[in-house]
Structures are given as structure tokens and as C-alpha cells.
Design a protein around this motif. Structure first.
Motif, mmCIF file in Angstrom:
data_model
loop_
_atom_site.group_PDB
_atom_site.id
_atom_site.type_symbol
_atom_site.label_atom_id
_atom_site.label_comp_id
_atom_site.label_asym_id
_atom_site.label_seq_id
_atom_site.Cartn_x
_atom_site.Cartn_y
_atom_site.Cartn_z
ATOM 1 N N ASP A 152 9.205 -13.379 -0.725
ATOM 2 C CA ASP A 152 9.113 -11.888 -0.087
ATOM 3 C C ASP A 152 7.781 -11.610 0.731
ATOM 4 O OD1 ASP A 152 8.887 -9.378 0.640
ATOM 5 O OD2 ASP A 152 9.521 -8.726 -1.262
ATOM 6 N N ALA A 153 7.697 -11.678 2.102
ATOM 7 C CA ALA A 153 6.631 -11.668 2.860
ATOM 8 C C ALA A 153 5.645 -10.305 2.941
ATOM 9 C CB ALA A 153 6.853 -12.027 4.213
ATOM 10 N N ASN A 154 6.473 -9.350 2.193
ATOM 11 C CA ASN A 154 5.865 -8.034 1.845
ATOM 12 C C ASN A 154 5.641 -7.754 0.450
ATOM 13 O OD1 ASN A 154 6.139 -6.829 4.470
ATOM 14 N ND2 ASN A 154 8.126 -7.026 4.457
ATOM 15 N N LEU A 155 5.636 -8.764 -0.372
ATOM 16 C CA LEU A 155 5.156 -8.582 -2.050
ATOM 17 C C LEU A 155 3.864 -8.359 -2.124
ATOM 18 C CD1 LEU A 155 6.984 -9.111 -4.657
ATOM 19 C CD2 LEU A 155 5.947 -11.278 -4.635
ATOM 20 N N GLU A 156 3.754 -7.304 -2.871
ATOM 21 C CA GLU A 156 2.378 -6.722 -3.356
ATOM 22 C C GLU A 156 1.846 -7.354 -4.542
ATOM 23 O OE1 GLU A 156 1.898 -2.370 -3.734
ATOM 24 O OE2 GLU A 156 3.793 -2.168 -3.178
ATOM 25 N N GLN A 157 0.472 -7.719 -4.402
ATOM 26 C CA GLN A 157 -0.232 -8.169 -5.351
ATOM 27 C C GLN A 157 -1.275 -6.985 -5.924
ATOM 28 O OE1 GLN A 157 -3.099 -11.257 -3.026
ATOM 29 N NE2 GLN A 157 -4.317 -10.245 -4.839
ATOM 30 N N GLU A 158 -2.452 -7.354 -6.796
ATOM 31 C CA GLU A 158 -3.114 -6.177 -7.195
ATOM 32 C C GLU A 158 -3.744 -5.376 -5.975
ATOM 33 O OE1 GLU A 158 -6.828 -7.487 -8.788
ATOM 34 O OE2 GLU A 158 -7.080 -9.099 -7.473
ATOM 35 N N GLN A 159 -3.990 -4.223 -6.076
ATOM 36 C CA GLN A 159 -4.476 -3.177 -5.135
ATOM 37 C C GLN A 159 -3.454 -3.018 -3.838
ATOM 38 O OE1 GLN A 159 -8.476 -4.246 -4.522
ATOM 39 N NE2 GLN A 159 -9.038 -3.961 -6.528
ATOM 40 N N GLY A 160 -2.339 -3.249 -3.918
ATOM 41 C CA GLY A 160 -1.496 -3.333 -2.869
ATOM 42 C C GLY A 160 -1.346 -4.146 -1.638
ATOM 43 N N VAL A 161 -2.280 -5.528 -1.973
ATOM 44 C CA VAL A 161 -2.603 -6.323 -1.078
ATOM 45 C C VAL A 161 -1.299 -7.267 -0.590
ATOM 46 C CG1 VAL A 161 -3.921 -8.302 -0.198
ATOM 47 C CG2 VAL A 161 -4.944 -6.492 -1.347
ATOM 48 N N ARG A 162 -0.856 -7.424 0.527
ATOM 49 C CA ARG A 162 0.285 -8.298 0.841
ATOM 50 C C ARG A 162 -0.213 -9.639 1.661
ATOM 51 N NH1 ARG A 162 1.676 -2.466 0.322
ATOM 52 N NH2 ARG A 162 3.789 -2.605 -0.110
ATOM 53 N N PRO A 163 0.654 -10.690 1.758
ATOM 54 C CA PRO A 163 0.386 -11.755 2.136
ATOM 55 C C PRO A 163 -0.176 -11.662 3.780
ATOM 56 C CG PRO A 163 2.204 -12.251 0.941
ATOM 57 C CD PRO A 163 2.020 -10.845 0.864
ATOM 58 N N HIS A 182 8.692 -14.048 9.683
ATOM 59 C CA HIS A 182 9.558 -13.880 8.463
ATOM 60 C C HIS A 182 9.703 -12.559 7.554
ATOM 61 C CE1 HIS A 182 9.257 -18.197 8.712
ATOM 62 N NE2 HIS A 182 10.299 -18.328 7.930
ATOM 63 N N GLY A 183 9.424 -11.579 8.708
ATOM 64 C CA GLY A 183 9.852 -10.442 8.325
ATOM 65 C C GLY A 183 8.632 -9.359 7.824
ATOM 66 N N ALA A 184 7.388 -9.937 7.484
ATOM 67 C CA ALA A 184 6.176 -9.148 7.144
ATOM 68 C C ALA A 184 6.001 -8.006 8.069
ATOM 69 C CB ALA A 184 4.852 -9.821 7.298
ATOM 70 N N ASP A 185 5.875 -6.562 7.148
ATOM 71 C CA ASP A 185 5.875 -5.407 8.055
ATOM 72 C C ASP A 185 4.291 -5.033 8.311
ATOM 73 O OD1 ASP A 185 5.851 -2.735 8.924
ATOM 74 O OD2 ASP A 185 7.180 -2.275 7.185
ATOM 75 N N SER A 186 3.898 -5.206 9.531
ATOM 76 C CA SER A 186 2.402 -5.031 9.766
ATOM 77 C C SER A 186 2.237 -3.376 9.712
ATOM 78 C CB SER A 186 2.207 -5.342 11.233
ATOM 79 O OG SER A 186 2.996 -4.408 12.005
ATOM 80 N N ASN A 192 -6.141 0.835 -0.672
ATOM 81 C CA ASN A 192 -7.367 1.413 0.095
ATOM 82 C C ASN A 192 -6.950 2.235 1.430
ATOM 83 O OD1 ASN A 192 -7.068 -0.934 1.753
ATOM 84 N ND2 ASN A 192 -9.059 -1.713 1.086
ATOM 85 N N GLY A 193 -5.641 2.186 1.935
ATOM 86 C CA GLY A 193 -5.345 2.582 3.008
ATOM 87 C C GLY A 193 -5.350 1.779 4.126
ATOM 88 N N LYS A 194 -5.672 0.607 4.130
ATOM 89 C CA LYS A 194 -5.634 -0.264 5.441
ATOM 90 C C LYS A 194 -4.569 -1.307 5.724
ATOM 91 C CE LYS A 194 -10.819 -0.971 4.607
ATOM 92 N NZ LYS A 194 -11.833 -1.964 4.417
ATOM 93 N N SER A 195 -4.166 -1.329 6.989
ATOM 94 C CA SER A 195 -3.111 -2.107 7.307
ATOM 95 C C SER A 195 -3.754 -3.449 7.550
ATOM 96 C CB SER A 195 -2.644 -1.327 8.673
ATOM 97 O OG SER A 195 -3.643 -1.544 9.747
ATOM 98 N N ALA A 196 -2.680 -4.375 8.057
ATOM 99 C CA ALA A 196 -3.248 -5.643 8.306
ATOM 100 C C ALA A 196 -4.133 -5.775 9.629
ATOM 101 C CB ALA A 196 -2.095 -6.672 8.779
ATOM 102 N N LEU A 197 -3.975 -4.793 10.382
ATOM 103 C CA LEU A 197 -4.730 -4.668 11.529
ATOM 104 C C LEU A 197 -6.359 -4.218 11.207
ATOM 105 C CD1 LEU A 197 -5.078 -4.792 14.444
ATOM 106 C CD2 LEU A 197 -4.595 -2.222 14.707
ATOM 107 N N ASP A 198 -6.359 -3.476 10.097
ATOM 108 C CA ASP A 198 -7.542 -2.910 9.680
ATOM 109 C C ASP A 198 -8.572 -4.258 8.956
ATOM 110 O OD1 ASP A 198 -7.396 -0.240 10.403
ATOM 111 O OD2 ASP A 198 -5.853 0.099 8.540
#
Length: 202
Positions: A152-163, A182-186, A192-198
Motif C-alpha cells: 500500500d503506497a499510502n500506508l501510514e507509519q508513526e506520525q502519519g508519515v507515508r512512503p 503506484h497510487g500514492a496520494d500527494s 504535522n500537516g505536511k504534504s509530500a511537497l512540503d
């Protein structure tokens, strides 16, 4: 001596490790550390010390074999005890997670062929699955294998961090592209409110 041995491993003091091994060859299995000396040496990136410990000929445990990438040993141990495929280490990590983080692609492939649970998270505060580990350590080939086996490319780990967050934070363009393919949602954000772009900007 046990404490001195562990501290020497962590600090990369190969002379002290060799001296203690000569005095007490069984110390590899007699330390009070919750993580074995062999695993500890790999965790701390002490390759020379890891080789010293392996040269003693000590019989590797299942998780030690996964950490050092000894496919033959893993296969032999699981042949006798196949139910241990999903057994977690003393610090909560899976065989697949170890293989993914330390870059043992052949072992990852074999474990997946045996049916290892691709999205299983570690049983510790990190809550990492194999894909998080591969993304963090920048092993693109392994990440691709995992995704092809329905990681799952959107699976969360600690603090809501994704791959995808990890790939962006590392500045890893190839890994980032792979996750998106593979479906990761940017648009997803970490706790902490940060997106992949952040994460990439940071």
C-alpha cells in the motif's frame, strides 16, 4: 564485560571487540542487550565488526540471518519452522522489513514468494511496513518489488508519515515517481500537516 562489548560495537571499536571475543567467545550469546550483537553491529553500520562477529561461526538466528541477508540460512530455518515467516524480532520488526531496509533484494523476493505479509507493520512505536523501510533506505528495486506485490503506497507509519513523504524528504526523484505511479496520494499529510511537497521543500 558485556556492557563494554556492546559499547565497543556501537562505537566501532573493532580492536576491543576482537579482544573481548578472544577472551570470551560465547559473549555473542551472553550479552544482556535486548538486540543481539550481530544485529546491533548492522544497525549501527559497523560492517567490519559485523564481519568479526560472523567469522566466529556462530549459528545465526532467523532475524540475524535476515538482517545480514543470509538467504540460505533463512530458507533452512523456515523450512523447519514455516510458521515463523511472520515472527517478529525482539524489537518488533519482521523478516521482510529487515530485508527491505538493509537492501537484501533476493531475500525480499523469496520472502514475498513464500507469502510474507507485505503490509505488516512493525510491533513497535515506529509502525513501519516493508515499503516504509525501502523508501527510507532508498532501495528503489525493492520498493518496486513490494508494490508489485500489493504494498500500500499510502500506508501510514508513526506520525502519519507515508512512503511518498519519505521519498520526497530524501530528495529521491526515482522513488517519488515510483510511488506516484503506484497510487500514492500527494495530497495526504502527515500528523504535522505536511504534504509530500512540503517534505520535499524542507
Amino acid at each position: 564485560m558485556s556492557t563494554q562489548f556492546i559499547e565497543a560495537i556501537k562505537s566501532g571499536d573493532s580492536d576491543t571487540v576482537a579482544t573481548i571475543l578472544k577472551q570470551s567467545p560465547n559473549i555473542i550469546r551472553e550479552t544482556e542487550s535486548p538486540v543481539s550483537p550481530i544485529m546491533l553491529s548492522v544497525y549501527y553500520g559497523q560492517k567490519q565488526i559485523a564481519q568479526l562477529l560472523l567469522q566466529t561461526g556462530v549459528a545465526l538466528t532467523l532475524h540475524e540471518a535476515a538482517v545480514v541477508g543470509n538467504l540460505g540460512r533463512v530458507q533452512a530455518l523456515l523450512a523447519d519452522n514455516p510458521e515463523q515467516l511472520e515472527e517478529l524480532s525482539s524489537d518488533g520488526f519482521s523478516l521482510l522489513g529487515f530485508a527491505a531496509y538493509f537492501g537484501h533484494e533476493a531475500l525480499v523476493k523469496w520472502l514475498l514468494e513464500q507469502g510474507a505479509e507485505v503490509n505488516r507493520k512493525s510491533n513497535n512505536p515506529m509502525k513501519v511496513a516493508a515499503l516504509h523501510s525501502a523508501a527510507s533506505a532508498q532501495h528503489v528495486g525493492i520498493a518496486r518489488l513490494l508494490l508489485e506485490h500489493r504494498a500500500d503506497a499510502n500506508l501510514e507509519q508513526e506520525q502519519g508519515v507515508r512512503p511518498l513523504h519519505q521519498a520526497a524528504h530524501n530528495g529521491d526523484v526515482e522513488m517519488t515517481r515510483l510511488m506516484l505511479q503506484h497510487g500514492a496520494d500527494s495530497s495526504l499529510v502527515s500528523d504535522n500537516g505536511k504534504s509530500a511537497l512540503d517534505w520535499a521543500r524542507d
